[in-house]
Scaffold this active site. Sequence first.
Site, short mmCIF file in Angstrom:
data_model
loop_
_atom_site.label_atom_id
_atom_site.label_comp_id
_atom_site.label_asym_id
_atom_site.label_seq_id
_atom_site.Cartn_x
_atom_site.Cartn_y
_atom_site.Cartn_z
N LYS A 111 36.48 -90.52 1.66
CA LYS A 111 35.58 -89.37 1.62
C LYS A 111 34.66 -89.47 0.40
O LYS A 111 33.46 -89.25 0.49
CB LYS A 111 36.41 -88.08 1.54
CG LYS A 111 35.73 -86.95 2.26
CD LYS A 111 36.63 -85.83 2.64
CE LYS A 111 35.83 -84.85 3.50
NZ LYS A 111 36.56 -83.69 3.89
N LYS A 190 40.70 -99.22 15.78
CA LYS A 190 41.95 -98.45 15.81
C LYS A 190 41.75 -97.15 16.59
O LYS A 190 40.76 -96.45 16.37
CB LYS A 190 42.37 -98.13 14.37
CG LYS A 190 43.62 -97.30 14.29
CD LYS A 190 43.71 -96.52 12.98
CE LYS A 190 44.79 -95.47 13.07
NZ LYS A 190 44.44 -94.12 12.86
N LYS A 193 41.72 -89.96 16.77
CA LYS A 193 40.94 -88.84 17.31
C LYS A 193 39.62 -88.67 16.57
O LYS A 193 38.66 -88.17 17.12
CB LYS A 193 41.75 -87.54 17.35
CG LYS A 193 42.35 -87.11 16.05
CD LYS A 193 43.20 -85.87 16.28
CE LYS A 193 44.21 -85.66 15.17
NZ LYS A 193 45.35 -86.55 15.19
P1 ADP Z 1 44.64 -89.87 14.03
O1 ADP Z 1 44.25 -91.18 13.39
O2 ADP Z 1 44.24 -89.84 15.46
O3 ADP Z 1 44.13 -88.69 13.25
P2 ADP Z 1 47.19 -89.25 12.84
O4 ADP Z 1 46.68 -89.74 11.52
O5 ADP Z 1 47.40 -87.78 13.02
O6 ADP Z 1 46.23 -89.79 13.99
O7 ADP Z 1 48.53 -90.03 13.14
C1 ADP Z 1 49.78 -89.50 13.55
C2 ADP Z 1 50.79 -90.62 13.65
O8 ADP Z 1 50.38 -91.56 14.65
C3 ADP Z 1 50.95 -91.42 12.37
O9 ADP Z 1 52.30 -91.84 12.23
C4 ADP Z 1 50.05 -92.60 12.58
O10 ADP Z 1 50.43 -93.71 11.82
C5 ADP Z 1 50.21 -92.85 14.06
N1 ADP Z 1 48.98 -93.44 14.62
C6 ADP Z 1 47.76 -92.84 14.70
N2 ADP Z 1 46.87 -93.67 15.29
C7 ADP Z 1 47.54 -94.81 15.60
C8 ADP Z 1 47.17 -96.04 16.22
N3 ADP Z 1 45.94 -96.26 16.68
N4 ADP Z 1 48.12 -96.99 16.34
C9 ADP Z 1 49.38 -96.78 15.90
N5 ADP Z 1 49.80 -95.65 15.31
C10 ADP Z 1 48.89 -94.67 15.16
#
Ligand code: ADP
Length: 324
Positions: A111, A190, A193
């Site tokens: 950020k 990757k 969301k």
């Molecule tokens: P986002 O990146 O969509 O905001 P979060 O950070 O809320 O997702 O992640 C929630 C959980 O899911 C964490 O344990 C994170 O490591 C896992 N996670 C999120 N995206 C992925 C991905 N593309 N591959 C593997 N694990 C993921």
Amino acid sequence: MRILSGIQPTGRFHWGNYFGAIRQYIDLQNGQDSAFYFIANLHALTTIRDRELLARNTFDAALDLLALGLDPDRATLFVQSDVHAVSELCWILMTTTSMGLLERCHAYKDKKSKGLPADAGLFTYPVLMAADILLYDSNLVPVGEDQKQHVEVCRDIAGSFNSSFGEVFVIPEAYIVQDTAKVPGLDGGKMSKSYGNSIEVFENLKSQKKKIMGITTDSRPIELPKDPETDHLFHLYSLFASAEQTQSLAERYRRGGFGYGEVKKELVVLAESYFAEARKRREELAAKPEYVRNVLADGAKRATKKAAEVLDRVKKSCGIIINI
Ligand code: ADP
Ligand code: TRP
């Protein structure tokens, strides 16, 4: 052995969340006392500023986790903010955490490098995460690759507290399954969301199909062989397919003479049947909100009991509880 993980209720869960984290929660659940999973609504406050949305997302996250197989008889499921001790421990940990450690953390660093304003909640986010983990004497923390740094920071925070006050905290370890540590999104980056490249686990089937058919692919002619190892469509397919199906697709890639469209159509069918039972369970659970509320209330009670024991130990160790 305590397994613990948290997930933010910042939107509906996607395939990356499921394969990277939630599936491990379910595989590792083996007792209400040993597996603790929570919905990180205090962390989500760093991004959601809409009370109805946060409340709805928190409840939906519980529904999703239960539908996907989290079993309240074999794990403790709770909402982060229901255990008040976590905020108290967070402050205590902040007093022994160096600014430098937090300045290196990626969410804040990203950020800042974009010139965007960051608030103290984002900056101290890893300390709250450390409190989440340390409050329950956790040994193992199942997460995706992107959370590895935060678990390392938690280990550092616990280590510096221990070196000031004695062996107070258990030092945890991240549990990362390499094959699913970084699930690719529709564009090959990757899945997240925040990147608009995700497919939700409980997405409407029509929109899911449209997204799968739109997964980016290279423009090689059909007849040429392709390398399965570097192809994100192949990676996504392998998450849902059996070992034999994956091997057979790898052979088709190496042979050439097929179109990506065929693979996408197969993926549509595989993904639909993979989550079919969970979809059904989710509908049933959505009709029983009282049951879900009870699961969360029971979970909060169990988590609070363990938290009180650890917080008492912490407060005695640093002189907050007067033992004179
Ligand atoms: P986002 O990146 O969509 O905001 P979060 O950070 O809320 O997702 O992640 C929630 C959980 O899911 C964490 O344990 C994170 O490591 C896992 N996670 C999120 N995206 C992925 C991905 N593309 N591959 C593997 N694990 C993921
Ligand atoms: N920061 C994690 C994420 O965004 C969520 C989280 C909060 C967490 N506290 C935790 C994960 C404790 C593991 C352990 O995904």
